[in-house]
Write a protein that holds these residues in place. Structure first.
Motif, mmCIF file in Angstrom:
data_model
loop_
_atom_site.group_PDB
_atom_site.id
_atom_site.type_symbol
_atom_site.label_atom_id
_atom_site.label_comp_id
_atom_site.label_asym_id
_atom_site.label_seq_id
_atom_site.Cartn_x
_atom_site.Cartn_y
_atom_site.Cartn_z
ATOM 1 N N ARG A 1 0.526 -1.173 -0.545
ATOM 2 C CA ARG A 1 -0.224 0.121 0.174
ATOM 3 C C ARG A 1 0.821 1.143 -0.324
ATOM 4 O O ARG A 1 0.595 1.738 -0.617
ATOM 5 N N TYR A 2 1.911 1.804 0.907
ATOM 6 C CA TYR A 2 2.865 2.275 0.937
ATOM 7 C C TYR A 2 3.762 2.710 -0.336
ATOM 8 O O TYR A 2 4.059 4.009 -0.739
ATOM 9 N N ALA A 3 4.671 1.795 -1.040
ATOM 10 C CA ALA A 3 4.657 1.616 -2.435
ATOM 11 C C ALA A 3 3.734 2.376 -3.210
ATOM 12 O O ALA A 3 4.745 2.805 -4.188
ATOM 13 N N GLU A 4 2.764 1.884 -3.745
ATOM 14 C CA GLU A 4 1.585 2.250 -4.660
ATOM 15 C C GLU A 4 1.335 3.731 -4.022
ATOM 16 O O GLU A 4 1.682 4.276 -4.772
ATOM 17 N N LYS A 5 1.646 4.292 -2.668
ATOM 18 C CA LYS A 5 0.542 5.630 -2.644
ATOM 19 C C LYS A 5 2.001 6.430 -3.063
ATOM 20 O O LYS A 5 1.302 7.642 -3.415
ATOM 21 N N ASN A 6 2.957 5.208 -2.692
ATOM 22 C CA ASN A 6 4.454 6.950 -2.862
ATOM 23 C C ASN A 6 5.452 6.476 -3.789
ATOM 24 O O ASN A 6 6.298 6.871 -4.615
ATOM 25 N N ASN A 7 3.812 5.130 -5.325
ATOM 26 C CA ASN A 7 4.981 5.907 -6.679
ATOM 27 C C ASN A 7 6.684 5.068 -6.430
ATOM 28 O O ASN A 7 7.446 5.326 -6.976
ATOM 29 N N LEU A 8 5.754 3.987 -5.120
ATOM 30 C CA LEU A 8 7.367 3.493 -4.955
ATOM 31 C C LEU A 8 7.708 1.848 -6.120
ATOM 32 O O LEU A 8 7.212 1.057 -5.862
ATOM 33 N N ASP A 9 9.019 1.713 -6.530
ATOM 34 C CA ASP A 9 9.245 0.621 -6.869
ATOM 35 C C ASP A 9 9.929 -1.014 -6.182
ATOM 36 O O ASP A 9 10.213 -0.861 -5.458
ATOM 37 N N ILE A 10 8.546 -1.829 -6.188
ATOM 38 C CA ILE A 10 10.171 -2.609 -5.358
ATOM 39 C C ILE A 10 9.751 -4.105 -6.735
ATOM 40 O O ILE A 10 8.868 -4.491 -7.642
ATOM 41 N N TYR A 11 11.161 -4.436 -6.111
ATOM 42 C CA TYR A 11 11.848 -5.646 -6.718
ATOM 43 C C TYR A 11 10.507 -7.318 -7.048
ATOM 44 O O TYR A 11 10.033 -7.271 -6.178
ATOM 45 N N SER A 12 10.845 -7.677 -7.916
ATOM 46 C CA SER A 12 9.761 -8.445 -8.097
ATOM 47 C C SER A 12 9.925 -10.175 -7.375
ATOM 48 O O SER A 12 11.323 -10.387 -8.714
ATOM 49 N N PRO A 13 10.420 -10.522 -6.798
ATOM 50 C CA PRO A 13 10.160 -11.621 -6.094
ATOM 51 C C PRO A 13 10.015 -13.150 -7.069
ATOM 52 O O PRO A 13 8.799 -12.724 -7.810
ATOM 53 N N LYS A 14 10.502 -14.159 -7.275
ATOM 54 C CA LYS A 14 9.868 -15.644 -7.447
ATOM 55 C C LYS A 14 8.668 -15.986 -7.138
ATOM 56 O O LYS A 14 7.834 -16.213 -7.275
ATOM 57 N N VAL A 15 8.665 -15.741 -5.626
ATOM 58 C CA VAL A 15 7.641 -16.337 -4.598
ATOM 59 C C VAL A 15 7.217 -15.311 -3.997
ATOM 60 O O VAL A 15 8.548 -15.539 -3.215
ATOM 61 N N ILE A 16 6.170 -15.350 -3.724
ATOM 62 C CA ILE A 16 5.267 -14.353 -2.335
ATOM 63 C C ILE A 16 4.978 -15.320 -2.046
ATOM 64 O O ILE A 16 3.848 -15.532 -2.277
ATOM 65 N N VAL A 17 5.268 -15.315 -0.462
ATOM 66 C CA VAL A 17 4.366 -16.275 0.515
ATOM 67 C C VAL A 17 3.466 -15.670 1.533
ATOM 68 O O VAL A 17 4.526 -14.600 2.569
ATOM 69 N N SER A 18 2.383 -15.881 2.215
ATOM 70 C CA SER A 18 1.237 -14.798 2.908
ATOM 71 C C SER A 18 1.342 -15.803 4.477
ATOM 72 O O SER A 18 0.853 -16.974 3.520
ATOM 73 N N ALA A 19 1.650 -15.107 5.249
ATOM 74 C CA ALA A 19 1.816 -16.304 6.326
ATOM 75 C C ALA A 19 0.931 -15.494 7.658
ATOM 76 O O ALA A 19 0.997 -14.668 8.203
ATOM 77 N N ALA A 20 0.288 -16.296 8.921
ATOM 78 C CA ALA A 20 0.159 -15.527 10.311
ATOM 79 C C ALA A 20 -1.411 -15.033 10.528
ATOM 80 O O ALA A 20 -1.756 -15.302 11.047
ATOM 81 N N GLU A 21 -1.773 -13.921 9.380
ATOM 82 C CA GLU A 21 -2.794 -13.512 9.685
ATOM 83 C C GLU A 21 -3.640 -14.243 7.733
ATOM 84 O O GLU A 21 -3.201 -14.320 7.179
ATOM 85 N N THR A 22 -5.149 -13.743 8.041
ATOM 86 C CA THR A 22 -5.825 -13.687 6.719
ATOM 87 C C THR A 22 -5.576 -12.716 6.152
ATOM 88 O O THR A 22 -4.996 -11.781 6.090
ATOM 89 N N LEU A 23 -5.294 -13.197 4.909
ATOM 90 C CA LEU A 23 -5.504 -13.039 3.986
ATOM 91 C C LEU A 23 -6.851 -12.550 3.224
ATOM 92 O O LEU A 23 -7.453 -13.473 2.774
ATOM 93 N N ASP A 24 -7.456 -11.581 2.998
ATOM 94 C CA ASP A 24 -8.433 -11.430 2.001
ATOM 95 C C ASP A 24 -8.220 -10.093 0.790
ATOM 96 O O ASP A 24 -6.862 -10.500 0.702
ATOM 97 N N LYS B 1 2.693 -14.194 -8.445
ATOM 98 C CA LYS B 1 1.469 -14.621 -7.640
ATOM 99 C C LYS B 1 1.934 -14.168 -6.089
ATOM 100 O O LYS B 1 2.985 -14.988 -5.295
ATOM 101 N N LEU B 2 0.480 -14.625 -5.582
ATOM 102 C CA LEU B 2 0.829 -14.815 -3.589
ATOM 103 C C LEU B 2 0.266 -16.195 -3.443
ATOM 104 O O LEU B 2 -0.459 -16.605 -3.551
ATOM 105 N N TYR B 3 1.223 -16.727 -2.858
ATOM 106 C CA TYR B 3 0.933 -17.604 -1.726
ATOM 107 C C TYR B 3 0.572 -17.899 -0.509
ATOM 108 O O TYR B 3 1.553 -17.253 -0.324
#
Ligand SMILES: [Zn+2]
Length: 263
Positions: free
Chosen positions: A33-56, A70-72
């Motif tokens: 959210r922060y990156a998009e709001k501030n127009n910051l580029d982020i490196y795109s990894p091969k895999v993103i894994v989300s854990a520990a909290e509910t992902l809506d 894609k997020l896993y």
């Protein structure tokens, strides 16, 4: 996680160029959210894994859009560790070889495909403390018997009941629910508090509901308060409410944290 921290993380990611990024759902979301709001580029990894909290869905869209990948989702727990992971085709495959999992209705009957049930876990490798048909307190929706990805492990359409709120601060920083779970969980383990729920009533107003066990001292309380103030801010007002029980949600879920700020 202040705006300054987030910028540091983005900078580190861009320099290090990791193949895999794994994080709390809420933290990944806030970075994106922060990156998009501030127009910051982020490196795109091969895999993103989300854990520990509910992902809506909103969080998933935001994270996938900003990372361009894609997020896993990953489902685990403190008690029995790894429970399920998402495949390329978007279903959660239960790690049945490690924790046998059943989804049961209110009468303890197995639910049908597309129905929601409570997750009941039998851990197959814990030789110190058997957990047999253990109600872990989460809910999930049963998926189809066969997944198009070819993986033969049983499927969940989604995990629905892992609801913990992270706290949003006035300066845009966030404090993950896990912070409070670890902080007060220690007191729970030693018996001073039997159950708790931390409620963020306003940006700088926190109420702790606690079912008190034996020997909760002022010293303990002050220690907890001072640690919360380090994370949330020194001007934060903390109140304690000693109760007989912690109210559950309509689905019978016991929440460790609730934020009334972001609703
Ligand atoms: Zn699959």
């Amino acid at each position: 996680m202040t705006p300054g921290d987030i910028e540091k993380y983005i900078h580190t990611i861009n320099i290090y160029k990791p193949d895999l990024i794994r994080g709390y759902a809420g933290s990944l979301y806030e970075i994106c959210r922060y990156a998009e709001k501030n127009n910051l580029d982020i490196y795109s990894p091969k895999v993103i894994v989300s854990a520990a909290e509910t992902l809506d869905d909103e969080m998933r869209d935001q994270i996938e859009r900003v990372f361009g990948q894609k997020l896993y989702d990953f489902y685990g727990s403190r008690e029995v560790s790894n429970l399920a992971g998402e495949c390329e085709d978007g279903l959660m495959h239960s790690f049945a070889f490690w924790n046998y999992q059943e989804l049961l209705d209110g009468h303890n009957h197995p639910v049908k495909q597309g129905e929601e049930g409570k997750v009941v876990v039998t851990n197959l490798f814990n030789y110190s403390m058997p957990l047999i048909r253990y109600e872990i307190g989460d809910m999930a929706v049963l998926g189809p018997e066969h997944c198009s990805c070819g993986n033969v492990l049983p499927t969940f359409e989604k995990i629905t009941g892992r609801i913990t709120d992270h706290f949003m601060l006035k300066n845009g920083a966030t404090v993950p629910a896990e912070f409070f779970i670890h902080l007060l969980g220690v007191v729970c383990n030693t018996g001073e508090i039997k159950q708790f729920q931390v409620i963020q009533e306003d940006y700088d107003k926190i109420k702790i509901l606690a079912v008190v066990g034996a020997g909760l001292t002022d010293e303990y309380r002050k220690d907890v308060e001072s640690k919360i103030k380090v994370a949330v801010g020194s001007d934060c007002e903390i109140t304690w409410d000693f109760v007989d029980s912690i109210p559950k949600t309509a689905t019978g879920k016991y929440l460790y944290t609730r934020s009334l700020v972001r609703k």
